[in-house]
Design an enzyme around this catalytic site. Structure first.
Site, PDB file in Angstrom:
ATOM      1  N   LEU A  37      -7.577  41.602  30.435  1.00  0.00           N
ATOM      2  CA  LEU A  37      -6.550  41.514  29.561  1.00  0.00           C
ATOM      3  C   LEU A  37      -6.932  41.260  28.246  1.00  0.00           C
ATOM      4  O   LEU A  37      -6.033  41.727  27.267  1.00  0.00           O
ATOM      5  CB  LEU A  37      -5.389  40.160  30.234  1.00  0.00           C
ATOM      6  CG  LEU A  37      -4.639  40.451  31.296  1.00  0.00           C
ATOM      7  CD1 LEU A  37      -3.947  39.202  31.857  1.00  0.00           C
ATOM      8  CD2 LEU A  37      -3.780  41.498  31.254  1.00  0.00           C
ATOM      9  N   THR A  68     -13.060  33.660  15.092  1.00  0.00           N
ATOM     10  CA  THR A  68     -14.433  33.142  15.136  1.00  0.00           C
ATOM     11  C   THR A  68     -14.491  33.030  16.742  1.00  0.00           C
ATOM     12  O   THR A  68     -13.576  33.407  17.786  1.00  0.00           O
ATOM     13  CB  THR A  68     -14.444  31.412  14.942  1.00  0.00           C
ATOM     14  OG1 THR A  68     -13.393  30.908  15.624  1.00  0.00           O
ATOM     15  CG2 THR A  68     -14.485  31.413  13.485  1.00  0.00           C
ATOM     16  N   ASN A  97      -6.457  33.451  16.669  1.00  0.00           N
ATOM     17  CA  ASN A  97      -6.961  32.144  17.431  1.00  0.00           C
ATOM     18  C   ASN A  97      -6.244  31.926  18.503  1.00  0.00           C
ATOM     19  O   ASN A  97      -5.173  32.892  19.124  1.00  0.00           O
ATOM     20  CB  ASN A  97      -6.537  31.164  16.515  1.00  0.00           C
ATOM     21  CG  ASN A  97      -7.621  30.036  16.909  1.00  0.00           C
ATOM     22  OD1 ASN A  97      -8.394  30.089  17.957  1.00  0.00           O
ATOM     23  ND2 ASN A  97      -7.784  28.807  15.908  1.00  0.00           N
ATOM     24  N   PHE A  98      -6.775  31.179  19.686  1.00  0.00           N
ATOM     25  CA  PHE A  98      -6.006  30.867  20.911  1.00  0.00           C
ATOM     26  C   PHE A  98      -6.071  31.871  21.873  1.00  0.00           C
ATOM     27  O   PHE A  98      -5.085  31.842  22.549  1.00  0.00           O
ATOM     28  CB  PHE A  98      -4.676  30.060  20.767  1.00  0.00           C
ATOM     29  CG  PHE A  98      -4.650  28.794  19.497  1.00  0.00           C
ATOM     30  CD1 PHE A  98      -5.222  27.878  20.018  1.00  0.00           C
ATOM     31  CD2 PHE A  98      -4.373  29.003  18.352  1.00  0.00           C
ATOM     32  CE1 PHE A  98      -5.528  26.874  18.899  1.00  0.00           C
ATOM     33  CE2 PHE A  98      -4.244  27.766  17.517  1.00  0.00           C
ATOM     34  CZ  PHE A  98      -4.945  26.866  17.893  1.00  0.00           C
ATOM     35  N   LEU A  99      -6.867  32.792  21.762  1.00  0.00           N
ATOM     36  CA  LEU A  99      -7.053  33.916  22.867  1.00  0.00           C
ATOM     37  C   LEU A  99      -7.349  33.131  24.191  1.00  0.00           C
ATOM     38  O   LEU A  99      -8.243  32.498  24.315  1.00  0.00           O
ATOM     39  CB  LEU A  99      -7.897  35.147  22.553  1.00  0.00           C
ATOM     40  CG  LEU A  99      -8.275  36.030  23.785  1.00  0.00           C
ATOM     41  CD1 LEU A  99      -7.055  36.510  24.038  1.00  0.00           C
ATOM     42  CD2 LEU A  99      -9.275  36.918  23.182  1.00  0.00           C
ATOM     43  N   LEU A 103      -9.386  26.402  13.392  1.00  0.00           N
ATOM     44  CA  LEU A 103      -8.751  25.482  14.389  1.00  0.00           C
ATOM     45  C   LEU A 103      -9.366  25.694  15.772  1.00  0.00           C
ATOM     46  O   LEU A 103      -9.124  26.797  16.191  1.00  0.00           O
ATOM     47  CB  LEU A 103      -7.236  25.067  14.201  1.00  0.00           C
ATOM     48  CG  LEU A 103      -6.898  24.957  12.654  1.00  0.00           C
ATOM     49  CD1 LEU A 103      -5.239  24.902  12.401  1.00  0.00           C
ATOM     50  CD2 LEU A 103      -7.583  23.584  12.175  1.00  0.00           C
ATOM     51  N   LYS A 145      -8.906  40.727  35.037  1.00  0.00           N
ATOM     52  CA  LYS A 145      -8.164  42.025  35.079  1.00  0.00           C
ATOM     53  C   LYS A 145      -8.180  42.457  33.438  1.00  0.00           C
ATOM     54  O   LYS A 145      -7.534  43.535  33.216  1.00  0.00           O
ATOM     55  CB  LYS A 145      -6.584  41.061  34.956  1.00  0.00           C
ATOM     56  CG  LYS A 145      -6.215  40.785  36.066  1.00  0.00           C
ATOM     57  CD  LYS A 145      -5.451  42.071  36.870  1.00  0.00           C
ATOM     58  CE  LYS A 145      -5.265  41.722  38.239  1.00  0.00           C
ATOM     59  NZ  LYS A 145      -4.859  42.752  39.056  1.00  0.00           N
TER      60      LYS A 145
END
Lengths: 548, 247
Positions: A272, A295, A259-261, A548, A270
């Site tokens: 990344l 997700t 999560n939280f990419l 989340l 770039k």
């Protein structure tokens, strides 16, 4: 004058086509409406002649490489256009429909690069990347049996050195317990993380939220991965993994929940993101875990389920003013306010906040209840304590604003039967506000999200169990709405997962424009029931994981 | 004939502002298309003189339609220009200020298009307006920000009827309409049963309420829920309007 005209019309062209997602909406609405296709058949006839000469070899080649429009799509469109009846049937044939679809680069839609009907319209642009990953590939069809794609590797075969970053960047492991580093992640996400399609709202995960979400029992600090600019040490990208025991149908596997990419907006070009994904995968492999769950709003290869967001309006006035919601022409704000009014007091006798002493009972109830779904997390008591209680905040209710504790992220409640003292029900929601972009009156939209719940109505076998669950949940989640309203949330959100789908309408949730795709990494299983039923599984019942 | 119409300098100023305004990246396609249609109407011809592009040239067709719609909506080019300026103002154009920052937006455009290798890594800011257009592509994974689906899925087209103007709160348009059609029934219910005064009260358009009252709109008319304009404005939390009606 002439230059002025040229400049501006160029600009308009650009601004209309520049935003691919919006242009795509125009494209797709054109197909479904199918209005006046006559001009289309006229204008494509020239090209038709040219294309007819396409050699057989080329056709075969196209089929092999996937450039050919699948027959079923052509058939479907022909059928639809004929049904609409706006065009004389003789003008519609496979040839010109195929031609037109090719013209529209429908393959981009088919391959998931673009969306249909405003559905998952963002282009992640990483399909080359995903074709190299152990995920079900497009066109594979349902698997014969559930299982991994690539076998697990012994630790010594896992790559030991980090993946190479572009020049001037370096890896950094983030310590979420350190207020400074927690704040760095918070700042990166709150300015660069997920926004809605209109760029009107952007998630604002609090520091307390990150601590709750990223530090379950047994978490690995090495899976909280940042990228910094070497020279200035500024944090410019982040990705996280947390360990989770997951049951997918009859198999139980250890996975990491990714999560939280997030990549700084300025550095999106770039590329990344693929490096971050590869690096977190490597670090997860080093711990002997080879499966993941994640997700995305976008469609990439290949979703295991898709769920839809639903929204229960609480603060109508604010939702209208921030354009989260709209007044239908046939209604009034006054009427909407009246219809969405929530009672002041909860209705269930024995409803109270969950406490530490309830953990064991809730853990058991939850585990039993979750057997109703196909893909679920398995929590031991320690994990349940963290997940259900550690986000409760500090101090008394009211210390963090009306109905809230200071730093409160989660609201967990149980129903204790007044006579037997047994815990019969449990529910939980969490707070995830969004920044209202460029709105001075309302800088923050306060959203509550339905999280896990359980009720004994879904545990003991009974006649019409689903009916009993629906009835009980309607009351239970109805009380959740009251608590959220009293804590001054503006809206209460839920996805079409678990047992949510049947209760949404009665509780006055309305469909959202957001869809959430669920993915498994290195694991095959057939599609799970989410927004739609799958086989005999009712909508929602495939998915028991709330991300989340 | 329209080609004789000369748009004001304010129009040119606004057009030039919009040609470099980053605010355009945040507006919906329908607004962009409306701007496009108005611009073509005002600078080229009242309506497109080409045939409508094919269904499969979606962009071309949408633009053609927008141009045709602009001419249909605005009989008088002066109204079209007003509408253009209104949108421009909403998007941050300011006639008095824009003349002096002519240089700045050009620089912003250049900065936005700067090659990635020229990104100044030592001075990365989080300024959200500097890289428009890819706001939603945060990398892809994670959950989704969803908002309530609009009833029609798309923005409602502008409605220039008496009721439509009461909903949108367009005072100028309403004045024009009232001036040009003397026999309008100000209290007529729309297809859903609302009088213009109900709609203006509910949507919170103070000036429109004042104008309707000044023109003799009935304060006692009831909406489908049995509410008078005063009750409606109270329920909708439009206290400023409730005060006016209570007088």
């Amino acid at each position: 004058m002439a230059t002025q005209e040229d400049n501006t019309s160029d600009l308009e062209l650009q601004s209309v086509s520049e935003s691919e997602s919006e242009a795509e909406e125009i494209h797709t609405s054109g197909v479904t409406e199918g209005s006046s296709t006559q001009q289309a058949s006229g204008s494509t006839s020239n090209k038709k002649k040219k294309k007819k000469k396409k050699s057989k070899a080329k056709k075969i080649f196209d089929k092999l490489t996937g450039n050919e429009i699948p027959q079923e799509i052509v058939d479907r469109v022909v059928e639809q256009v004929k049904k609409d009846g706006t065009v004389a049937s003789e003008d519609i044939n496979e040839e010109n429909v195929r031609e037109a679809l090719e013209h529209m680069k429908i393959m981009d839609v088919v391959k998931g690069k673009a969306g249909i009907g405003g559905f998952n319209r963002k282009d992640m642009g990483e399909h080359k990347f995903w074709s190299t990953q152990p995920v079900p590939q497009p066109g594979e069809g349902p698997p014969e049996a559930d299982g991994y794609i690539d076998p697990s590797k012994p630790p010594e075969e896992v790559r030991q050195e980090p993946y190479q970053l572009p020049e001037h960047f370096e890896w950094s492991t983030l310590d979420i317990d350190d207020p400074v580093q927690n704040k760095e992640v918070y700042d990166l996400l709150s300015l660069n993380y997920v926004e809605d399609d209109q760029a009107a709202f952007r998630f604002k995960y609090s520091g307390e939220f990150l601590a709750w979400a990223l530090k379950p029992p047994g978490y690995h600090k090495e899976w909280h991965i940042g990228v910094r600019v070497s020279k200035t040490k500024k944090l410019v990208a982040f990705i996280s993994g947390i360990p989770m025991k997951l049951r997918v149908r009859q198999n139980t596997i250890m996975v990491t929940e990714i999560n939280f990419l997030c990549v700084l907006k300025k550095l999106r070009s770039k590329r990344l993101a693929p490096v971050l994904i590869k690096e977190v995968t490597r670090r997860v492999h080093l711990k002997g875990i080879f499966q993941a769950i994640y997700t995305a709003g976008v469609v990439i290869p290949t979703p295991v389920a898709v769920c839809r967001y639903y929204h229960r309006s609480l603060n109508i006035q604010k939702l209208i003013d921030t354009k989260f919601s709209f007044i239908p022409r046939s209604s009034t704000l006054a009427r909407m306010i009246r219809l969405n009014k929530v009672p002041e007091n909860t209705s269930l006798p024995g409803l109270r906040q969950m406490e530490g002493k309830d953990v064991d009972a809730v853990t058991v109830l939850f585990a039993e209840y979750m057997k109703r779904f196909d893909m679920v997390p398995l929590f031991n008591a320690e994990e349940a304590r963290h997940t259900f209680l550690s986000g409760a905040g500090r101090g008394e209710v009211g210390s963090g604003g009306t109905g809230r504790r200071e730093g409160q992220v989660t609201w967990s409640y149980v129903v204790e039967d007044p006579s037997t003292k047994k815990i019969t029900d449990f529910f939980m929601f969490y707070s995830l506000p969004s920044t209202v972009i460029n709105n001075l009156t309302y800088p923050l939209l306060e959203a509550a999200y339905l999280f896990y719940y359980a009720t004994d109505a879904g545990v003991a076998p009974a006649d019409d169990q689903d009916g009993k669950v629906k009835k009980r949940l309607t009351t239970l989640i109805g009380d959740a709405l009251i608590i959220a309203n009293n804590a001054k949330f503006d809206v209460f959100n839920a996805l079409t997962l678990m047992d949510n789908a049947p209760i949404l309408q009665d509780l006055k949730f309305g469909p959202g424009d957001g869809f959430l795709n669920f993915y498994l990494y290195n694991w095959r299983t057939s599609t799970l029931a989410g927004v739609n039923p799958e086989g005999d599984r009712p909508a929602g019942r495939g998915v028991g994981v709330v991300m989340l | 004939m329209l080609t004789e119409y000369q748009p004001s300098s304010a129009f040119h100023n606004a057009a030039s502002h919009l040609s470099s305004a980053s605010s355009l990246n945040k507006v919906s396609t329908s607004v962009k298309l409306e701007l496009y249609g108005l611009f073509k109407y005002l600078t080229v011809a009242k309506s497109p003189n080409t045939s409508r592009p094919s269904l499969f040239d979606m962009t071309g067709r949408a633009k053609w339609d927008a141009w045709a719609a602009a001419s249909k909506k605005h009989e008088n080019p002066a109204n079209a220009e007003l509408r253009y300026l209104e949108i421009a103002t909403n998007l941050g154009w300011n006639e008095s200020e824009s003349s002096k920052d002519e240089e700045a937006p050009q620089q912003a455009i250049k900065a936005g298009k700067k090659d990635v290798d020229e990104i100044d890594l030592d001075n990365l800011s989080d300024d959200e307006d500097e890289t428009p257009g890819n706001a939603s592509a945060s990398g892809g994974l994670g959950v989704v920000v969803s908002t309530l689906n609009q009833v029609d899925g798309v923005e409602q087209p502008m409605d220039h009827s008496l009721h439509g103007l009461a909903v949108s709160g367009e005072l100028t348009g309403l004045k024009l309409l009232l001036d040009s059609s003397k026999n309008l029934d100000l209290n007529a219910p729309d297809e859903y049963g609302y009088a213009p005064l109900h709609l203006a009260c509910d949507r919170g358009h103070v000036e429109v309420v004042k104008l309707l009252l000044a023109q003799g709109a009935n304060k006692e008319v009831k909406d489908p829920d049995g509410l008078t304009p005063l009750e409606l404005s109270q329920e909708a939390g439009r206290m400023d309007i409730a005060e006016i009606l209570a007088i």
